[in-house]
Design a protein around this motif. Structure first.
Motif, short mmCIF file in Angstrom:
data_model
loop_
_atom_site.label_atom_id
_atom_site.label_comp_id
_atom_site.label_asym_id
_atom_site.label_seq_id
_atom_site.Cartn_x
_atom_site.Cartn_y
_atom_site.Cartn_z
N PHE A 126 0.69 -1.13 0.11
CA PHE A 126 -0.07 0.01 0.06
C PHE A 126 0.97 1.20 0.12
O PHE A 126 0.92 2.08 -0.98
N ALA A 127 1.68 1.51 0.98
CA ALA A 127 2.72 2.54 1.15
C ALA A 127 3.57 2.47 2.07
O ALA A 127 3.46 1.67 3.10
N ASN A 128 4.87 2.88 1.60
CA ASN A 128 6.26 2.73 2.62
C ASN A 128 6.52 3.97 2.84
O ASN A 128 6.94 4.88 2.29
N GLY B 109 2.61 5.90 -6.09
CA GLY B 109 2.65 6.90 -4.97
C GLY B 109 2.76 6.57 -3.48
O GLY B 109 3.09 7.69 -3.05
N GLY B 110 2.91 5.50 -3.25
CA GLY B 110 3.13 4.69 -2.11
C GLY B 110 4.62 4.85 -1.71
O GLY B 110 4.89 4.60 -0.30
N TRP B 111 5.41 4.82 -2.55
CA TRP B 111 6.84 4.63 -2.60
C TRP B 111 7.67 5.91 -3.04
O TRP B 111 7.33 6.49 -3.87
N PRO B 112 8.72 6.19 -2.09
CA PRO B 112 9.48 7.41 -2.38
C PRO B 112 10.16 7.02 -3.89
O PRO B 112 10.71 6.03 -4.20
N GLY B 113 9.93 8.05 -4.75
CA GLY B 113 10.40 8.11 -6.23
C GLY B 113 9.60 7.39 -7.08
O GLY B 113 9.79 7.09 -8.18
N ASP B 114 8.45 7.02 -6.66
CA ASP B 114 7.38 6.41 -7.60
C ASP B 114 7.30 7.64 -8.52
O ASP B 114 7.19 8.70 -8.29
N LYS B 115 7.09 6.92 -9.99
CA LYS B 115 6.93 8.22 -10.86
C LYS B 115 5.51 8.71 -11.11
O LYS B 115 5.40 9.98 -11.66
N THR B 116 4.53 8.20 -10.85
CA THR B 116 3.14 8.90 -10.57
C THR B 116 2.61 8.54 -9.00
O THR B 116 3.12 7.62 -8.38
N ASP B 117 1.86 9.49 -8.74
CA ASP B 117 1.28 9.21 -7.41
C ASP B 117 -0.27 9.48 -7.31
O ASP B 117 -0.90 10.56 -7.40
N GLN B 118 -0.75 8.21 -7.53
CA GLN B 118 -2.25 8.00 -7.64
C GLN B 118 -3.10 8.50 -6.58
O GLN B 118 -4.24 8.54 -6.53
N PHE B 119 -2.60 8.60 -5.55
CA PHE B 119 -3.11 9.29 -4.20
C PHE B 119 -3.44 10.56 -4.25
O PHE B 119 -4.36 11.16 -3.74
#
Length: 611
Positions: free
Chosen positions: A135-137, A489-499
């Motif tokens: 889910f998210a880190n 978007g749940g991880w640092p550095g994700d290309k997109t943040d769908q949150f």
């Protein structure tokens, strides 16, 4: 010199014997208990070399040792302790003696924090199911443990999601309209490969450190309560992980089913209620293991049964969770499950438990509900899962013909007479074990909107699976890891943040906005959350039903046809009564009820009726 050597050897022998006799305790579970519990007796598992041969005594006002139960393995003793209503919180000295050797363990009895939590959940709630690893880190420093490292490229490896990540998304969930957070199992899974899903527990009393500590889970639950939401904990009492600490030194041979020897379960789930079932087939189902990595626990062992029941109560009291979802429900001993439910509900009357009653037919799920006339004994379970309706719903909104499959939904719901309380069953379109409701081939939101409109206005307690709101897809054929992908978007550095709105594409934002509007409205509608249901047999691909509470009525119209249709209101006088107009809660369009309502192709209206 010779005499001196003899004396030294004698002293060495005395030292060795005294050391061998020294009392050592390697583990005590649970780590604490509480005063003021309704059930005054509780169990303490004590593990250490030959601890079963020690004499045990307790000296503390209001606390008495009822039994020190020895078992087959002398390295265990099970203490049954009674805590009188008059007992005060404090450290209870538990003394173990073996000859001249004595050891006192100060066992903590704490005051209860019963001012929050343990609220249960019902049809007024919407559960949001999360696989925490995906889910998210929120804290990368706890990603790697026990030589198992994160690998987000491997769908079956650990990915690093944790409590800190869930904590940062509580506002996101609340804004969406979620009332209850449900986490897949969070207890320690110290398994080779990582066991990211959480279902191979290696310590029932410890949180998996890759998610965070026990204290962090308790803090997350408190933060969830502070946001006005609830917390549900996924539990597994059917089996443990093969790396569980007790597997190296079992308390007794029958602690594990089939005497600890691997036997593959046949998954014959209906055998427990099938009056024609082969005894050997039923035995293989109940005593068989899911996999070699998940030894099957024997709930007919009285000490293990008490241990497991007490573990659930400990987590409720410790973290003040509001509900439990029990995994592989039908795979366990019936009498144990009935006792487990009853003891939890006796202690926490408002609490709720969902049992994973995975059957193709609703009759089998209904067999498990509390006070069911289908079962000769009371199962005591408040909330079974309605898999039958899920399977019908997954194909009901395809819209491939003018008739669709809405008739299958109607017929399934028309069988609700088998449930003691059809308003208290869990409904869902998908979960972590099923192909996602959203499909890659869907190019519009017609199926999505119809499915969610149905789920969130239908009788029962609805559950959503994380990522549904951003149109996540995945099929069972692709593997379980594809059903439990990382939330972008749940991880640092994700290309997109769908949150975030900016991180979603136009179709995802339309889906998110639709679900948010529906969820936020649902909170205000007593007709849906508390009302009874009336429905009409589908005609020409049109399914109409209503939810009614006092003078409040919500009317739902689903059109499975690939063309728009004018629906005459003359048939629905039971619902309409003296109401004269209706307003769709999504589009805000108003309709007079004295003429036909035209519903779009593969469309839906959720109408609040007014005079």
């Amino acid at each position: 010199m010779y005499k001196k050597i003899i004396n030294l050897l004698f002293l060495a022998v005395i030292f060795l014997f005294s050391s061998a006799a020294a009392i050592t305790i390697n583990r005590i579970e649970p780590a604490n208990w509480w005063v003021g519990m309704k059930k005054t007796e509780f169990q303490i598992l004590v593990y250490g070399p030959n601890i079963g041969n020690a004499k045990v005594s307790i000296s503390y006002p209001g606390v008495t040792l009822t039994t020190a139960a020895k078992v087959e393995n002398p390295n265990y003793v099970f203490l049954y302790v009674n805590v009188a209503k008059s007992a005060k919180a404090g450290n209870v000295p538990v003394t173990f003696s073996n000859g001249t050797d004595k050891f006192t363990y100060n066992y903590p009895l704490k005051n209860r924090d019963d001012k929050s939590g343990a609220m249960g959940f019902d049809a007024a709630d919407v559960l949001y199911l999360i696989t925490p690893d995906r889910f998210a880190n929120g804290r990368t420093e706890n990603d790697n443990w026990d030589s198992v490292s994160v690998n987000r490229q491997n769908p079956n490896a650990r990915h690093g999601g944790d409590y800190a990540g869930v904590l940062t998304k509580l506002d996101y969930m609340k804004d969406l309209g979620i009332t209850t957070v449900w986490l897949n199992p969070i207890q320690e899974n110290k398994m080779r490969g990582g066991s990211y899903h959480g279902y191979a527990i290696t310590d029932f009393y410890q949180s998996d450190p890759r998610f965070g500590s026990n204290e962090e889970f308790k803090a997350l639950t408190k933060a969830t309560h502070n946001k006005g939401m609830k917390m549900v904990m996924d539990m597994v009492l059917n089996h443990c992980g093969s790396s569980h600490w007790w597997m190296k030194d079992l308390p007794s041979k029958n602690w594990i089913n089939n005497d600890g020897v691997f036997l593959q379960t046949n998954h014959a789930t209906v055998s427990v209620m099938d009056v024609h079932a082969s005894p050997s087939e039923k035995k293989t189902f109940l005593n068989g293991w899911f996999t070699r990595g998940m030894p099957d626990l024997n709930q007919t062992n009285p000490h293990l049964a008490t241990y497991l029941i007490q573990n659930s109560i400990w987590w409720i009291e410790y973290a003040r969770i509001d509900g439990i979802r029990q995994d592989t429900y039908s795979y366990m001993d019936f009498d144990f499950l009935a006792r487990w439910n009853k003891e939890v509900y006796d202690e926490y009357p408002d609490f709720n438990i969902v049992g994973e009653t995975w059957y193709n037919k609703s009759t089998s799920s209904a067999w498990w509900q509390a006070n069911s006339i289908l079962s000769k004994k009371n199962p005591h379970l408040k909330t079974p899962m309605d898999f039958s309706l899920t399977f019908a719903a997954q194909k009901a909104f395809d819209g491939k013909s003018d008739n669709g499959y809405l008739g299958d939904l109607f017929e399934d719901i028309a069988q609700d007479f088998i449930y003691v309380d059809p308003y208290h069953i869990l409904t869902f379109l998908d979960n972590h074990d099923l192909g996602r409701f959203n499909r890659k081939e869907d190019t519009d939101l017609n199926r999505y909107k119809q499915g969610l409109a149905f789920l969130l206005t239908m009788r029962g307690i609805p559950q959503l699976y994380y990522g549904t709101e951003v149109l996540m897809t995945g099929t069972k054929e692709e593997g379980d890891g594809r059903l439990r992908v990382d939330f972008p978007g749940g991880w640092p550095g994700d290309k997109t943040d769908q949150f975030t709105k900016a991180g979603r594409n136009a179709l995802q934002n339309e889906a998110w906005d639709y679900l948010q509007k529906l969820l936020q409205w649902r909170k205000t509608s007593e007709a849906v959350t508390k009302g009874k249901m009336i429905h009409y047999a589908p005609n020409n691909g049109i399914y109409v039903y209503a939810r009614i509470k006092d003078n409040k009525t919500v009317m739902v119209i689903l059109n499975s046809a690939v063309k728009e249709q004018a629906v005459s209101m003359n048939r629905f006088t039971d619902i309409i009564g003296s109401f004269t107009s209706a307003k769709d809660i999504i589009s805000s369009k108003s309709f007079p009820l004295n003429s036909a309502i035209t519903i779009p192709a593969k469309g839906e209206y959720i109408l609040e009726l007014s005079k």
